[in-house]
Design a protein around this motif. Structure first.
Motif, short mmCIF file in Angstrom:
data_model
loop_
_atom_site.label_atom_id
_atom_site.label_comp_id
_atom_site.label_asym_id
_atom_site.label_seq_id
_atom_site.Cartn_x
_atom_site.Cartn_y
_atom_site.Cartn_z
N ALA A 102 5.59 6.82 14.16
CA ALA A 102 6.21 6.26 12.95
C ALA A 102 7.50 7.01 12.63
CB ALA A 102 5.24 6.33 11.77
N LYS A 129 4.52 -2.83 5.13
CA LYS A 129 3.46 -2.84 4.12
C LYS A 129 3.70 -1.77 3.05
CE LYS A 129 -1.55 -2.96 3.76
NZ LYS A 129 -2.82 -2.85 4.49
N ALA A 130 4.23 -0.63 3.46
CA ALA A 130 4.53 0.45 2.51
C ALA A 130 5.77 0.14 1.67
CB ALA A 130 4.74 1.77 3.25
N ARG A 156 4.72 -2.84 11.06
CA ARG A 156 3.90 -3.53 10.05
C ARG A 156 3.51 -2.55 8.94
NH1 ARG A 156 2.03 -6.29 14.48
NH2 ARG A 156 0.30 -4.86 14.85
N ASN A 157 3.14 -1.32 9.31
CA ASN A 157 2.80 -0.31 8.30
C ASN A 157 4.00 0.06 7.45
OD1 ASN A 157 0.14 -0.24 9.14
ND2 ASN A 157 0.44 1.51 10.49
N ASP A 178 -1.73 8.88 14.67
CA ASP A 178 -0.35 8.93 15.15
C ASP A 178 0.01 10.35 15.59
OD1 ASP A 178 2.24 8.25 15.81
OD2 ASP A 178 2.92 8.07 13.74
N GLN A 203 0.86 -1.17 0.00
CA GLN A 203 0.00 0.00 0.00
C GLN A 203 0.90 1.22 0.00
OE1 GLN A 203 -2.76 0.34 3.24
NE2 GLN A 203 -3.45 2.33 2.59
N LEU A 208 2.67 7.79 6.29
CA LEU A 208 3.07 6.89 7.37
C LEU A 208 2.79 7.45 8.76
CD1 LEU A 208 6.49 5.73 5.90
CD2 LEU A 208 4.32 4.47 5.92
N HIS A 253 3.05 -2.43 15.54
CA HIS A 253 1.97 -1.91 14.70
C HIS A 253 2.53 -0.98 13.62
CE1 HIS A 253 -1.68 0.17 13.45
NE2 HIS A 253 -1.07 1.30 13.74
N HIS A 254 3.38 -0.05 14.03
CA HIS A 254 3.96 0.90 13.08
C HIS A 254 4.96 0.21 12.14
CE1 HIS A 254 2.09 4.55 14.53
NE2 HIS A 254 2.27 4.10 15.75
#
Length: 135
Positions: free
Chosen positions: A41, A83-84, A79-80, A36, A4, A31, A76-77
């Motif tokens: 992040a 994903k990016a 994983r983002n 947030d 993403q 991000l 959590h961050h």
């Protein structure tokens, strides 16, 4: 693996400042937006950069300890970030994709180009099937 990639066209910082530049970069990739409010992040990426620069092995646990925040929030961050496409995880360690921030952004650009190529090919096929000509 799905990616993403969010791109926001934001005004660059006027002055050279590594922290502000990183904040802009993270915001430009979406991000550090939304809930947030503590810029977690950004802080995670900065901690990762600092530790990679010192040739240290970086883990989520180490980042959580360095920032004084809960490991689940860090994960959590992370994983983002994975994903990016900015970061990848190998076993328990975290790495910048390509080994540097510039290389990671370059790889993300290539990801987006591949995505657009696939979208364009499918769109062209749909147009052809529907008898729509390209103007």
């Amino acid at each position: 693996m799905s990616r993403q990639i969010i791109l926001l066209n934001l005004e660059k910082p006027r002055k050279k400042d590594p922290e502000q530049d990183l904040h802009w970069l993270c915001n430009s990739f979406g991000l550090s937006s939304g809930r947030d409010i503590e810029n977690t992040a950004n802080r995670i990426v900065m901690t990762l950069l600092d530790n990679i620069a010192e040739n240290e092995r970086v883990s989520s646990e180490m980042i959580a300890e360095a920032l004084g925040i809960n490991l689940s929030r860090v994960n959590h961050h992370v994983r983002n970030l994975v994903k990016a496409g900015l970061v990848y995880r190998e076993k328990r360690l975290l790495y910048l994709r390509g080994g540097s921030l510039k290389a990671a952004v370059h790889e993300m650009r290539k990801d987006s180009e591949r995505m657009f190529d696939e979208l364009e090919a499918i769109a062209s096929e749909i147009d052809r099937q529907k008898g729509i000509s390209n103007r």
